[in-house]
Design a protein around this motif. Structure first.
Motif, short mmCIF file in Angstrom:
data_model
loop_
_atom_site.label_atom_id
_atom_site.label_comp_id
_atom_site.label_asym_id
_atom_site.label_seq_id
_atom_site.Cartn_x
_atom_site.Cartn_y
_atom_site.Cartn_z
N ILE B 204 -6.05 1.02 11.67
CA ILE B 204 -4.79 0.37 11.33
C ILE B 204 -3.82 1.40 10.76
CG2 ILE B 204 -3.77 -1.47 9.98
CD1 ILE B 204 -5.69 -2.93 11.37
N SER B 254 -1.96 -3.98 -12.57
CA SER B 254 -2.42 -4.79 -11.44
C SER B 254 -1.30 -4.99 -10.43
CB SER B 254 -2.95 -6.13 -11.93
OG SER B 254 -1.91 -6.86 -12.53
N MET B 255 -0.12 -5.28 -10.95
CA MET B 255 1.04 -5.48 -10.09
C MET B 255 1.33 -4.21 -9.30
SD MET B 255 3.32 -7.90 -9.76
CE MET B 255 4.95 -8.10 -9.07
N SER B 257 -0.66 -1.74 -8.54
CA SER B 257 -1.64 -1.37 -7.53
C SER B 257 -1.54 -2.30 -6.33
CB SER B 257 -3.05 -1.39 -8.10
OG SER B 257 -3.39 -2.68 -8.50
N SER B 258 -1.17 -3.59 -6.57
CA SER B 258 -1.05 -4.45 -5.39
C SER B 258 0.16 -4.07 -4.55
CB SER B 258 -1.01 -5.94 -5.76
OG SER B 258 -0.58 -6.15 -7.05
N SER B 261 -0.53 -0.77 -2.61
CA SER B 261 -1.31 -0.83 -1.38
C SER B 261 -0.51 -1.44 -0.23
CB SER B 261 -2.60 -1.63 -1.61
OG SER B 261 -2.27 -2.90 -2.09
N MET B 262 0.57 -2.15 -0.57
CA MET B 262 1.38 -2.73 0.49
C MET B 262 2.47 -1.78 0.95
SD MET B 262 1.96 -6.40 -1.24
CE MET B 262 3.23 -6.98 -0.14
N TYR B 265 2.98 -0.47 4.52
CA TYR B 265 3.36 -1.49 5.50
C TYR B 265 4.82 -1.88 5.33
CZ TYR B 265 -1.57 -1.50 6.13
OH TYR B 265 -2.84 -1.08 6.37
N ILE B 266 5.26 -1.87 4.06
CA ILE B 266 6.68 -2.11 3.82
C ILE B 266 7.51 -1.00 4.47
CG2 ILE B 266 8.45 -2.36 2.04
CD1 ILE B 266 6.29 -3.49 0.22
N MET B 268 6.68 0.79 7.01
CA MET B 268 6.65 0.61 8.45
C MET B 268 7.63 -0.48 8.89
SD MET B 268 3.42 -0.46 10.74
CE MET B 268 3.58 -1.46 12.19
#
Lengths: 327, 283
Positions: B204, B254-255, B257-258, B261-262, B265-266, B268
């Motif tokens: 991916i 936490s915010m 790291s989430s 990880s996105m 893709y953002i 892209m």
């Protein structure tokens, strides 16, 4: 050679006879399996609208399936723990009532597909496949790293959500609920496909330029069908969470997208009942081959390749020789 | 890895989801050969050859029939191949991860400039990656094979009319792509473990790299991979710290790291929206 209509009647017969058999032989497990088939079938029917009829190859339908599932789980998680879901702009509590959860799951996945559709429909071909995949992966990683709702471990709900006056924990009741949703989504698809709007989106699959030249705004048509497709798949995700009483990031995984696509293709693309047959075939294969060997997916892969190379009309196409899917 | 995929993707116009499987096959070949001979270098060579042979076989048996089909068929057939190959490998090698050992020369770390210490092996990987990138560039632009490949990309019919065996050419290209993926798998296998399904996260990522860089552009793949790597690292390291300014530390971590990880893709999505054919793609 039997016609598709005749075949469809047999499907309804089987759908009604399966739970009765389950009751007679006292095997509630079969009812649960049949429920799974139906739910996955609904997800496939959703994708089929976009992929089969309109030619939008979305490799990201797991996003809608997963969001539907997560909406359901989060709502009931808050209801069980009696916590406030949002405190702004006004207090919103979780709910374990399916009558609230369903519209919410449908609305939120429709909204999500509106956003994803708005952005990704600007591209086409390979890029469309990739960008839908990217959006689904985005949500997948988000769900893994967001710790409030279980993160990688997923989120369990201890009780299936409720409907007034019904005991949804009873497998048969839940089966019938899902069956009624199945018939609704088939009815909706049927009406859509045969409406002027349906003519438009099926024409787009064949030749978008020509549809444009007769004055139809193809972008809007594609967007609308993408949203409807996402909403139906989201509903299926909601039911799936209730079936398992569990949701985990794996429903958002790209393999889920692939599997929903496999249902559509195995059963027969652009056929009303195709995804249902595909899902049934998938589950039967999982159950029978899975009993003999751990590596049943090896055989699934083999069957899929053979189908794509030699029998492109899917299982239903084997019975009904009327060509529906031609390039 | 991306270089191999972009070669197949761009040159042959084929969406190959099964590329991650070659990555896995390469790693398993390497583990097998390393177990038999104990030599890391032989294992690397074996991974290249093993994956290339698998590539040739699969191209001739299945992929060859898919070039003229639409994208949907290609996606599905290669998705099916993933299932087939993953389960096949699990059948043969079992579900337990295998391990590869790094040779002694490459063990340990060396100091770089500014007193940064870096693992020798990772440096070796970067070096090989650069070599492959240069090699591919030369192959495509300077050699006779490269000329033919580019011609095939432009016009299949014309080049076959000129007497070039186009299907043999495609098999070769596919084999090179698969072999490179296998090599990448073997090299990574020495850092992580060699197991079934190891190829998919990478796959991916590779797709993201290619789409960002523009399909079929090796330069794009190179720049795309740097961009993705940098964005990912920055996202993971800096975002949590940045958010700490606005929020409580626990939430911010936490915010951050989430979102981190996105982030790729953002990135892209943004690039596709602004430039639908990627940074170096043809319009």
């Amino acid at each position: 050679m039997i016609s598709e209509q005749f075949f469809n009647k047999w499907i309804w017969f089987l759908l009604l006879i399966t739970p009765i058999c389950g009751l007679i032989f006292d095997e509630p497990y079969y009812i649960t399996l049949a429920t799974k088939v139906i739910i996955l079938g609904i997800a496939g029917i959703g994708l089929n609208l976009a992929l089969g009829y309109c030619g939008l190859i979305s490799f990201g339908h797991a996003a809608f399936f997963g969001i539907g599932g997560y909406v359901t789980a989060i709502m009931s998680y808050h209801a069980i723990n009696n916590e406030i879901l949002f405190s702004w702009p006004f207090d919103i509590f979780g709910s374990s009532d399916m009558l609230i959860i369903w519209p919410l799951a449908i609305l939120i996945s429709a909204f999500l597909s509106l956003i994803i559709g708005l952005l990704s429909l600007r591209t086409s071909g390979v890029y469309f496949i990739m960008i839908t995949l990217a959006f689904a992966q985005m949500l997948y990683f988000f769900s893994i790293s967001w710790p409030n709702y279980g993160g990688e471990d997923g989120l369990s709900i201890y009780m299936r959500n409720s409907l007034p006056m019904l005991n949804t924990m009873n497998p048969l009741t839940f089966y019938l609920i899902c069956l009624s949703w199945l018939s609704t989504s088939i009815y909706v698809s049927y009406k859509l496909i045969n409406s002027p709007f349906g003519m438009a989106f099926q024409a787009i699959k064949q030749n978008e330029e020509r549809v444009k030249s007769v004055g139809i705004e193809t972008f809007k048509v594609k967007l609308l069908i993408f949203v409807i497709s996402g909403a139906i798949t989201g509903l299926a995700g909601s039911l799936y969470t209730d079936l398992n009483r569990f949701v985990s990031p794996s429903v958002l995984d790209w393999q889920t997208s692939g599997e929903i696509m496999v249902f559509v293709i195995l059963g027969g693309i652009a056929r009303l009942y195709g995804p249902l047959i595909g899902a049934a075939f998938f589950i039967i294969l999982e159950q029978t081959l899975g009993a003999y060997t751990e590596n049943w997916q090896f055989w699934l892969g083999l069957i899929l390749i053979l189908e794509i190379l030699y029998a492109r009309t899917g299982i239903m196409g084997l019975f009904d020789k009327k060509k529906k899917y031609e390039k | 890895m991306s270089a191999g995929l972009t070669l197949i993707f761009g040159v042959m116009g084929l969406i190959n989801l099964a590329h991650g499987s070659f990555y896995m096959i390469g790693a398993f070949c390497a583990a097998l050969i390393a177990g038999l001979t104990g030599s890391f270098w032989l294992a690397l060579l074996g991974s290249l050859i093993g994956a290339a042979i698998a590539g040739v076989l699969i191209e001739i048996i299945i992929i060859r029939r898919l070039y003229r089909r639409d994208h949907l068929d290609q996606v599905l057939a290669t998705f099916a191949l993933i299932l087939l190959l993953s389960e096949g490998v699990r059948w043969i090698f079992g579900a337990f991860p295998l391990y590869l050992n790094i040779p002694n020369i490459l063990n340990g770390s060396i100091p770089l400039v500014f007193e940064i210490i870096y693992s020798k092996y990772r440096l070796f990987i970067i070096l090989i990656g650069l070599l492959i990138a240069i090699g591919l560039y030369l192959l495509i632009t300077k050699t006779r094979l490269g000329i033919r490949i580019r011609a095939g990309q432009n016009d299949r019919q014309m080049i076959s009319a000129l007497g070039v065996d186009i299907s043999k050419l495609y098999t070769i290209v596919f084999a090179i792509g698969a072999g490179l993926a296998g090599l990448a798998g073997a090299m990574i296998g020495a850092i992580q473990s060699v197991e079934v399904g190891m190829g998919e996260p990478i796959l991916i990522l590779a797709f993201v790299v290619i789409v960002i860089g523009g399909i079929g552009s090796i330069k794009g793949a190179f720049i795309g991979s740097i961009l993705v790597g940098v964005t990912d690292t920055i996202g993971r390291v800096f975002l949590p710290n940045l958010l700490k300014v606005f929020m409580e530390p626990a939430n911010a971590t936490s915010m951050g790291s989430s979102i981190g990880s996105m982030l790729i893709y953002i990135l892209m999505a943004l690039i596709l929206i602004m430039k639908p054919s990627g940074l170096f793609g043809k319009n």
